[in-house]
Scaffold this motif. Structure first.
Motif, short mmCIF file in Angstrom:
data_model
loop_
_atom_site.label_atom_id
_atom_site.label_comp_id
_atom_site.label_asym_id
_atom_site.label_seq_id
_atom_site.Cartn_x
_atom_site.Cartn_y
_atom_site.Cartn_z
N LEU A 346 44.23 75.08 11.86
CA LEU A 346 43.04 74.23 11.84
C LEU A 346 42.80 73.53 10.50
O LEU A 346 42.21 72.43 10.46
CB LEU A 346 41.79 75.07 12.17
CG LEU A 346 41.77 75.79 13.52
CD1 LEU A 346 40.50 76.64 13.63
CD2 LEU A 346 41.85 74.79 14.67
N LEU A 347 43.19 74.16 9.40
CA LEU A 347 42.78 73.69 8.09
C LEU A 347 43.91 73.12 7.24
O LEU A 347 43.67 72.25 6.40
CB LEU A 347 42.09 74.83 7.32
CG LEU A 347 40.78 75.33 7.94
CD1 LEU A 347 40.36 76.65 7.31
CD2 LEU A 347 39.69 74.30 7.77
N ALA A 348 45.12 73.64 7.41
CA ALA A 348 46.23 73.12 6.61
C ALA A 348 46.41 71.61 6.76
O ALA A 348 46.70 70.92 5.76
CB ALA A 348 47.52 73.86 6.96
N PRO A 349 46.24 71.04 7.97
CA PRO A 349 46.35 69.58 8.09
C PRO A 349 45.32 68.82 7.27
O PRO A 349 45.50 67.62 7.00
CB PRO A 349 46.15 69.33 9.59
CG PRO A 349 46.56 70.61 10.24
CD PRO A 349 46.10 71.68 9.31
N LEU A 350 44.26 69.51 6.85
CA LEU A 350 43.21 68.87 6.04
C LEU A 350 43.44 69.10 4.55
O LEU A 350 42.59 68.72 3.73
CB LEU A 350 41.84 69.43 6.44
CG LEU A 350 41.47 69.30 7.93
CD1 LEU A 350 40.14 69.99 8.19
CD2 LEU A 350 41.40 67.83 8.33
N THR A 368 41.22 84.07 0.58
CA THR A 368 40.62 82.95 -0.15
C THR A 368 41.34 81.66 0.22
O THR A 368 42.57 81.61 0.23
CB THR A 368 40.70 83.18 -1.67
OG1 THR A 368 39.95 84.36 -1.99
CG2 THR A 368 40.12 82.01 -2.44
N LEU A 369 40.55 80.64 0.54
CA LEU A 369 41.06 79.32 0.91
C LEU A 369 40.72 78.34 -0.19
O LEU A 369 39.62 78.36 -0.74
CB LEU A 369 40.44 78.86 2.23
CG LEU A 369 40.50 79.86 3.39
CD1 LEU A 369 39.83 79.28 4.63
CD2 LEU A 369 41.93 80.27 3.69
N GLN A 370 41.65 77.45 -0.49
CA GLN A 370 41.47 76.54 -1.62
C GLN A 370 41.50 75.08 -1.15
O GLN A 370 42.34 74.68 -0.33
CB GLN A 370 42.56 76.78 -2.66
CG GLN A 370 42.16 76.36 -4.07
CD GLN A 370 42.95 77.12 -5.11
OE1 GLN A 370 44.08 77.53 -4.89
NE2 GLN A 370 42.37 77.30 -6.29
N HIS A 371 40.54 74.31 -1.69
CA HIS A 371 40.44 72.88 -1.39
C HIS A 371 39.46 72.29 -2.40
O HIS A 371 38.49 72.96 -2.79
CB HIS A 371 39.94 72.66 0.04
CG HIS A 371 39.96 71.23 0.49
ND1 HIS A 371 38.92 70.36 0.24
CD2 HIS A 371 40.90 70.52 1.18
CE1 HIS A 371 39.21 69.18 0.76
NE2 HIS A 371 40.41 69.25 1.33
N PRO A 372 39.65 71.05 -2.85
CA PRO A 372 38.75 70.47 -3.86
C PRO A 372 37.28 70.43 -3.45
O PRO A 372 36.40 70.42 -4.32
CB PRO A 372 39.31 69.06 -4.06
CG PRO A 372 40.76 69.18 -3.70
CD PRO A 372 40.81 70.18 -2.58
N ASP A 419 35.16 72.02 10.35
CA ASP A 419 34.21 70.92 10.54
C ASP A 419 33.54 70.54 9.22
O ASP A 419 33.30 69.36 8.95
CB ASP A 419 33.17 71.31 11.58
CG ASP A 419 33.77 71.47 12.98
OD1 ASP A 419 34.92 71.03 13.19
OD2 ASP A 419 33.08 72.06 13.85
N ALA A 420 33.25 71.55 8.38
CA ALA A 420 32.59 71.27 7.10
C ALA A 420 33.54 70.56 6.14
O ALA A 420 33.13 69.67 5.39
CB ALA A 420 32.09 72.58 6.48
N VAL A 421 34.83 70.95 6.15
CA VAL A 421 35.81 70.25 5.30
C VAL A 421 35.92 68.80 5.72
O VAL A 421 35.96 67.89 4.88
CB VAL A 421 37.18 70.96 5.36
CG1 VAL A 421 38.24 70.13 4.65
CG2 VAL A 421 37.11 72.35 4.74
N ILE A 422 35.96 68.55 7.02
CA ILE A 422 36.02 67.17 7.52
C ILE A 422 34.78 66.40 7.08
O ILE A 422 34.87 65.24 6.62
CB ILE A 422 36.16 67.17 9.05
CG1 ILE A 422 37.53 67.72 9.45
CG2 ILE A 422 35.97 65.76 9.59
CD1 ILE A 422 37.68 67.95 10.95
N ALA A 423 33.61 67.03 7.20
CA ALA A 423 32.37 66.34 6.85
C ALA A 423 32.28 66.03 5.37
O ALA A 423 31.73 64.98 4.99
CB ALA A 423 31.18 67.22 7.27
N GLU A 424 32.81 66.90 4.53
CA GLU A 424 32.73 66.68 3.08
C GLU A 424 33.79 65.71 2.59
O GLU A 424 33.69 65.17 1.49
CB GLU A 424 32.85 68.01 2.33
CG GLU A 424 31.65 68.92 2.50
CD GLU A 424 30.36 68.30 1.97
OE1 GLU A 424 30.42 67.49 1.00
OE2 GLU A 424 29.29 68.62 2.52
N GLY A 425 34.82 65.49 3.41
CA GLY A 425 35.84 64.53 3.03
C GLY A 425 36.83 65.09 2.03
O GLY A 425 36.72 66.23 1.59
N PRO A 426 37.81 64.29 1.62
CA PRO A 426 38.87 64.75 0.71
C PRO A 426 38.33 65.04 -0.68
O PRO A 426 37.30 64.55 -1.07
CB PRO A 426 39.85 63.58 0.70
CG PRO A 426 39.05 62.39 1.10
CD PRO A 426 37.97 62.90 2.04
#
Length: 426
Positions: A346-350, A368-372, A419-426
Motif C-alpha cells: 500500500l505504501l511503497a508505491p508512495l 518504523t516507516l519513513q517518508h518526508p 490515505d494520509a500520505v496521499i493527502a499530504e503529498g510528496p
C-alpha cells in the motif's frame, strides 16, 4: 471490495478484498484474539498504533483501582502498609520476573521512574567496577539509544570522573557483536544497551552481547523498556547483571507507572545504590542515625513505594502468566510481519520505506516507516483517531501490542496511513 468484521475496520469504507480476507483469517486463527475484548477502547473504531508508548488499560484494572480506593485505601487506611503494601514492590517485581523477563524470585523490584532506576544501577555498577580496578573508567553506550540513557551515561561519567565510549550505529539497526567487541577494553566498567531499539525496533543479540561484556570483565545493564511484555527475555539464562524497564508500554501499568529494576543475586550485596532513602535501609522503621543498606533488592529502593501506580500491572502480568510470552511473541511477529507486507503493497508505491529490520528475528514489537511527510501524516492521523507516533528523522512508528491489537485494526490503520500520505503529498 469488502470490510473486515472488527469495529476499527468500519472507520475506513472498504479494503482490497484479498487483504481483508487475510486479516479476517489471521484474526480467526489467532489464539489471543479473545483477549482484545478485555481492553477498554477495543470496542471503538479508534486504531491504536502506540501501544509501545502507552498500553491500553484492561477492564479488570479499572475494577481493581476502584476496589482499592474504596476498600483498601478508604477502608484500611494506614493499616494497609502493614497488611500488604510494603510487600507489593517485591511481589509485583517477582511477577515481572516470572512472566516478562525470565528472572527467578528475589531479583526484581518495582521502584521509581525508569530514569531514576537507570541512574541508580548504572552509577552503582560504575562505582563497584572502578573500586575493583581503577582503570575501569568507561561506560559504553550507542549513539542511537533512547535519549534518557544517553543523557544519564554522560552525566554519570562527568559526575564520577569517567568517560563515555560511544558506539556509532545505523539507525535502521543497532549494536552488533562486532561493534561491541571493538569498543570493549580493560577500561570498560559498564555497558548500557537497549534490548529493542526505540527508533528502529532492532532486537539486539542479548546473550552474545552479554557474553562479550563479561569476557572483557565489565558489567552490562539492559534497558528492557521496549522488550518486557512483547519479546522473550531470559535475564537469568542469558546471565544479565542488571536491567531496568518501564511498565506503561506492553505491561499496561498506566501513564507514569513505576519502572522495575533487576539485579542478579550475585551483585546485590556488592552494589551500593547512590540515592540512600529510608525505604532502602536495613530496618525501615528504626529511623536510626546512620544509613545501613538492607539486604537483597530492598537496598535499591529509596522513598515510599508508589502503590497506586503499580496496581494495574498485576492484571497484565496475570494474562502473561496465563498465555505465556512465547505466544505473545509469536503474535507480535505475525502482526509486525503483516504491517511490513501492507507497507510494501500500500505504501511503497508512495515512496514510504521500512526503517526497521525485515527479518523478524531481528525485529521487536514495532515497525518504523519513513517518508518526508511523516510528521504531518502523524498529525493528520491523530485528528482522525488513528494513533501512531512520530520519531525523527521522518519516522512514523507502528506499535502493535499483541494482547490488544487485531489484524483487522492493523489493516484499518495502514489504509489510513496510506490515505494520509496521499493527502499530504510528496
Amino acid at each position: 471490495m469488502t470490510t473486515v468484521d472488527d469495529p476499527s475496520s468500519h472507520r475506513v469504507a472498504a479494503f482490497p478484498s484479498a487483504l481483508a480476507a487475510e486479516a479476517s483469517a489471521l484474526d480467526a486463527a489467532d489464539p489471543l484474539a479473545p483477549l482484545r475484548d478485555e481492553f477498554i477502547g477495543s470496542e471503538t473504531s479508534l486504531v491504536y498504533f502506540d501501544g509501545n508508548s502507552l498500553g491500553r488499560p484492561l477492564r479488570r484494572s479499572a475494577e481493581r483501582l476502584h476496589r482499592f480506593v474504596h476498600e483498601q485505601w478508604g477502608g484500611r487506611l494506614i493499616r494497609g502498609w502493614d497488611e500488604s503494601w510494603m510487600a507489593l514492590p517485591f511481589e509485583i517485581g517477582d511477577a515481572v520476573g516470572r512472566a516478562a523477563i525470565g528472572a527467578a524470585p528475589g531479583q526484581t523490584v518495582i521502584g521509581d521512574s525508569t530514569t531514576v532506576l537507570l541512574y541508580k544501577l548504572i552509577r552503582a555498577a560504575f562505582d563497584a567496577q572502578h573500586a575493583g580496578d581503577d582503570r575501569r573508567v568507561e561506560i559504553i553506550a550507542d549513539t542511537d539509544n533512547f535519549p534518557t540513557d544517553r543523557y544519564l551515561v554522560e552525566g554519570i561519567a562527568a559526575e564520577r570522573g569517567g568517560r563515555v565510549r560511544w558506539i556509532t550505529v545505523d539507525r535502521f539497526s543497532g549494536v552488533s557483536p562486532d561493534a561491541l567487541r571493538e569498543a570493549l577494553s580493560p577500561r570498560t566498567a559498564v555497558v548500557v544497551l537497549s534490548h529493542v531499539a526505540y527508533r528502529s525496533g532492532f532486537l539486539a543479540d542479548a546473550p552474545e552481547l552479554t557474553r562479550l561484556t563479561h569476557d572483557a570483565g565489565a558489567l552490562i545493564l539492559w534497558d528492557l523498556c521496549h522488550s518486557a511484555g512483547s519479546v522473550a527475555v531470559e535475564a537469568d539464562a542469558w546471565d544479565f547483571d542488571l536491567a531496568v524497564g518501564c511498565t506503561y508500554k506492553y505491561l499496561n501499568g498506566g501513564p507514569g507507572s513505576p519502572a522495575f529494576a533487576y539485579v542478579a543475586h550475585r551483585h546485590q550485596d556488592r552494589l551500593a545504590q547512590p540515592i540512600q532513602g529510608w525505604m532502602g535501609a536495613a530496618d525501615v522503621f528504626a529511623m536510626g542515625p546512620e544509613y545501613v543498606p538492607a539486604a537483597g533488592m530492598r537496598r535499591f529502593l529509596s522513598g515510599t513505594p508508589p502503590i497506586v501506580g503499580m496496581l494495574a500491572l498485576q492484571d497484565t502480568l496475570a494474562l502473561l502468566d496465563e498465555v505465556g510470552i512465547d505466544a505473545v511473541r509469536a503474535k507480535s511477529i505475525a502482526l509486525t510481519g503483516f504491517a511490513v507486507r501492507l507497507t510494501d503493497e500500500l505504501l511503497a508505491p508512495l515512496g514510504v520505506t521500512v526503517a526497521s529490520p525485515r527479518d523478524p528475528a531481528d525485529r521487536g514489537g514495532h515497525v518504523t516507516l519513513q517518508h518526508p511527510s511523516m510528521r504531518a501524516v502523524t498529525a493528520r492521523l491523530w485528528k482522525g483517531d488513528v494513533i501512531p507516533d512520530y520519531r525523527d528523522p521522518e519516522g512514523l512508528r507502528i506499535g502493535l501490542s499483541p494482547l490488544s491489537t487485531s489484524f483487522a485494526e492493523t489493516l484499518s490503520g495502514m489504509v489510513a496511513v496510506r490515505d494520509a500520505v496521499i493527502a499530504e503529498g510528496p
